[in-house]
Write a protein that holds these residues in place. Structure first.
Motif, PDB file in Angstrom:
ATOM      1  N   TRP A   1      -1.765   9.872   5.894  1.00 37.38           N
ATOM      2  CA  TRP A   1      -2.642   8.871   5.409  1.00 37.38           C
ATOM      3  C   TRP A   1      -2.066   7.822   4.587  1.00 37.38           C
ATOM      4  O   TRP A   1      -1.267   7.903   4.060  1.00 37.38           O
ATOM      5  CB  TRP A   1      -3.709   9.647   4.766  1.00 37.38           C
ATOM      6  N   TYR A   2      -3.111   7.001   4.116  1.00 33.10           N
ATOM      7  CA  TYR A   2      -2.773   5.727   3.330  1.00 33.10           C
ATOM      8  C   TYR A   2      -3.670   5.408   2.254  1.00 33.10           C
ATOM      9  O   TYR A   2      -4.770   5.659   2.220  1.00 33.10           O
ATOM     10  CB  TYR A   2      -2.763   4.566   4.162  1.00 33.10           C
ATOM     11  N   VAL A   3      -2.874   5.126   1.348  1.00 30.24           N
ATOM     12  CA  VAL A   3      -3.871   4.553  -0.054  1.00 30.24           C
ATOM     13  C   VAL A   3      -3.411   3.336  -0.267  1.00 30.24           C
ATOM     14  O   VAL A   3      -2.550   2.641  -0.481  1.00 30.24           O
ATOM     15  CB  VAL A   3      -3.690   5.324  -1.615  1.00 30.24           C
TER      16      VAL A   3
ATOM     17  N   LYS B   1      -7.249   5.242   3.882  1.00 33.18           N
ATOM     18  CA  LYS B   1      -7.382   5.362   5.182  1.00 33.18           C
ATOM     19  C   LYS B   1      -7.112   6.943   5.686  1.00 33.18           C
ATOM     20  O   LYS B   1      -5.847   7.436   5.692  1.00 33.18           O
ATOM     21  CB  LYS B   1      -6.450   4.493   6.006  1.00 33.18           C
ATOM     22  N   ILE B   2      -8.120   7.743   5.959  1.00 32.55           N
ATOM     23  CA  ILE B   2      -7.932   9.017   5.949  1.00 32.55           C
ATOM     24  C   ILE B   2      -8.330   9.612   7.588  1.00 32.55           C
ATOM     25  O   ILE B   2      -9.692   9.062   7.751  1.00 32.55           O
ATOM     26  CB  ILE B   2      -8.659   9.970   4.815  1.00 32.55           C
ATOM     27  N   PRO B   3      -7.636  10.196   8.262  1.00 32.54           N
ATOM     28  CA  PRO B   3      -7.952  10.726   9.467  1.00 32.54           C
ATOM     29  C   PRO B   3      -9.496  11.413   9.645  1.00 32.54           C
ATOM     30  O   PRO B   3      -9.758  12.171   8.578  1.00 32.54           O
ATOM     31  CB  PRO B   3      -6.829  11.720   9.770  1.00 32.54           C
TER      32      PRO B   3
ATOM     33  N   ASP C   1     -10.535   5.040   9.380  1.00 38.94           N
ATOM     34  CA  ASP C   1     -10.348   3.751   9.024  1.00 38.94           C
ATOM     35  C   ASP C   1     -10.405   3.466   7.598  1.00 38.94           C
ATOM     36  O   ASP C   1     -10.464   4.454   6.705  1.00 38.94           O
ATOM     37  CB  ASP C   1     -11.639   2.862   9.740  1.00 38.94           C
ATOM     38  N   TRP C   2     -10.167   2.290   6.932  1.00 35.12           N
ATOM     39  CA  TRP C   2     -10.222   2.231   5.685  1.00 35.12           C
ATOM     40  C   TRP C   2     -11.672   2.365   5.115  1.00 35.12           C
ATOM     41  O   TRP C   2     -12.288   1.757   5.635  1.00 35.12           O
ATOM     42  CB  TRP C   2      -9.690   0.782   5.301  1.00 35.12           C
TER      43      TRP C   2
ATOM     44  N   MET D   1       0.790  -1.090   0.118  1.00 29.83           N
ATOM     45  CA  MET D   1       0.005  -0.053   0.012  1.00 29.83           C
ATOM     46  C   MET D   1       1.051   1.108  -0.113  1.00 29.83           C
ATOM     47  O   MET D   1       1.940   1.048   0.121  1.00 29.83           O
ATOM     48  CB  MET D   1      -0.829  -0.102   1.222  1.00 29.83           C
ATOM     49  N   LEU D   2       0.304   2.315  -0.068  1.00 27.21           N
ATOM     50  CA  LEU D   2       1.196   3.694  -0.188  1.00 27.21           C
ATOM     51  C   LEU D   2       0.867   4.519   0.977  1.00 27.21           C
ATOM     52  O   LEU D   2      -0.353   4.508   1.407  1.00 27.21           O
ATOM     53  CB  LEU D   2       0.666   4.438  -1.287  1.00 27.21           C
ATOM     54  N   LYS D   3       1.993   5.059   1.838  1.00 26.83           N
ATOM     55  CA  LYS D   3       1.784   6.053   2.801  1.00 26.83           C
ATOM     56  C   LYS D   3       2.171   7.389   2.260  1.00 26.83           C
ATOM     57  O   LYS D   3       3.072   7.749   1.464  1.00 26.83           O
ATOM     58  CB  LYS D   3       3.006   5.473   3.848  1.00 26.83           C
ATOM     59  N   LEU D   4       1.189   8.353   2.584  1.00 28.67           N
ATOM     60  CA  LEU D   4       1.442   9.752   2.009  1.00 28.67           C
ATOM     61  C   LEU D   4       1.552  10.711   3.356  1.00 28.67           C
ATOM     62  O   LEU D   4       0.780  10.425   4.351  1.00 28.67           O
ATOM     63  CB  LEU D   4       0.091   9.976   1.430  1.00 28.67           C
ATOM     64  N   VAL D   5       2.390  11.343   3.121  1.00 33.10           N
ATOM     65  CA  VAL D   5       2.613  12.598   4.339  1.00 33.10           C
ATOM     66  C   VAL D   5       2.467  13.715   3.638  1.00 33.10           C
ATOM     67  O   VAL D   5       3.428  14.363   2.943  1.00 33.10           O
ATOM     68  CB  VAL D   5       3.990  12.563   5.061  1.00 33.10           C
ATOM     69  N   SER D   6       1.402  14.648   4.013  1.00 32.15           N
ATOM     70  CA  SER D   6       0.999  15.749   3.168  1.00 32.15           C
ATOM     71  C   SER D   6       1.036  16.947   4.097  1.00 32.15           C
ATOM     72  O   SER D   6       0.929  16.804   5.343  1.00 32.15           O
ATOM     73  CB  SER D   6      -0.459  15.671   2.672  1.00 32.15           C
TER      74      SER D   6
END
Length: 378
Positions: A214-216, A140-142, A170-171, A105-110
């Motif tokens: 967040w994660y995709v 998975k978005i806060p 959550d997802w 999966m992908l981890k995004l730090v924005s």
């Protein structure tokens, strides 16, 4: 024998066959400047939500059209995903609760996320005139954040959210649809790139977040545009390339296809329908029929739709020539004595060597007996 066709949508016919004058076509599915346009929606209805007992892949969304990216499992690449604005993206191992079939999966730090602007990822695709696209994302978005779409439209467009776009912590599944029209959105539109696939987060509070993680787990765009193989499906000023179908050529005059005024019960758009009549025992295959032929292309899927009034005790059959691929009826084939929609699908292999014409339909009795005379009537 008489059959009548009232309506042809993608290929349309009836049995006389009676075919309606609604669309009679074959339908095929494949698939720098200026200010960006932010897309928002006030529709809060959650039409689709994630199924906690399911794992997702391209196959889960294939009903939306043709996938435009081909490594959605992130096995060998980032599947066309790049950073958008102030975001860093890293491919990591899938966490246990992520509902996908992949191991990644992908981890995004924005950073720089506020109520007015944000950061995220881009999965660039240039939309076509009259194109229809679905973007499916599992992320998975806060809580407190919203997923938004942005594009640089050359054409006027409609935007629709099929899910909630709010973060849940959550997802969750996020899907939106973009439909382009066949006209420019403004005088500068010819210089716009018409790209879609830009997604970013915003936060309702009037503060700017330093960083948000967040994660995709999944992201792909599906092209549902489709192409009509005929300019119209309607039977009005012409017969829309509909011809008689009878392989018993020496008796070809025993089967006729003619345009007549639509009956009162015919669900027509153009005021006409096609009537197919034959002389018993003089046609082959079955009782003959019609063709609305198309030469298929490799790697394409074709839907032939026709609206027809088939008498009780009879059925329609697909009788086209050989094509390397698969065939299936999408609807029932049995006559009901009423106007019904009939649809079949032909999917052509990408490396097909046999590409014969498609679009041939014949009428058969449920229990075929070549010695019987018959009059199907209207």
């Amino acid at each position: 024998m008489k059959k009548t066709i009232c309506k042809v949508l993608s290929i349309i016919l009836a049995a006389a066959i009676l075919l309606s004058s609604a669309p009679l076509t074959i339908f095929a599915l494949d698939t720098e400047t200026g200010e960006n346009t932010d897309i928002t929606s006030s529709d809060e209805s959650n039409l689709i939500s994630i199924d906690r007992n399911e794992t997702y892949s391209d196959a889960s969304f294939i009903h939306y059209g043709t996938p435009k990216f081909f490594d959605s499992a992130f096995e060998y690449s980032m599947n066309g995903i790049e950073a958008y604005n102030s975001t860093t993206i890293t491919k990591i191992s899938r966490e246990g609760k992520c509902p996908i079939t992949s191991g990644y999966m992908l981890k995004l730090v924005s950073s720089g996320i506020s109520d007015l602007s944000g950061s995220g990822f881009q999965q660039n695709l240039v939309g076509r005139e009259c194109g229809k696209y679905y973007h499916a994302i599992i992320a998975k978005i806060p809580v407190g954040y919203t997923l938004n779409a942005r594009l640089n439209p050359r054409y006027s467009f409609d935007y629709e959210e099929l899910t909630s776009m709010e973060g849940t912590g959550d997802w969750a599944l996020y899907i939106y649809k973009i439909t382009f029209e066949a006209k420019y959105s403004n005088s500068l539109a010819s210089s716009f790139d018409n790209k879609i696939g830009y997604n970013y987060l915003t936060k309702a509070a009037q503060t700017v977040e330093n960083t948000t993680t967040w994660y995709v787990g999944y992201s792909n765009i599906f092209d549902n545009t489709g192409t009509n193989c005929f300019s119209t499906g309607e039977i009005n000023s012409s017969e829309n390339s509909i011809k008689w179908y009878n392989n018993n050529y020496q008796n070809s005059n025993t089967l006729t296809v003619s345009k007549v005024t639509a009956s009162v019960d015919c669900p027509t758009f153009g005021g006409y329908m096609m009537k197919i009549s034959n002389t018993p025992g003089k046609t082959y295959p079955g009782y003959g029929g019609f063709h609305h032929k198309v030469y298929p292309e490799k790697g394409m899927t074709f839907y032939h739709t026709f609206v027809a009034k088939i008498p009780v005790g009879y059925k329609v059959q697909y009788k086209s020539n050989q094509v390397d691929g698969t065939f299936e009826w999408v609807t029932d084939t049995i006559g009901t004595g009423k106007w019904e929609t009939y649809i079949y699908k032909v999917s052509v292999n990408k490396n097909a060597s046999r590409l014969e014409q498609i679009g041939y339909i014949a009428l058969y009795p449920l229990e075929f007996n070549s010695g019987n005379e018959y009059d199907l009537g209207e």
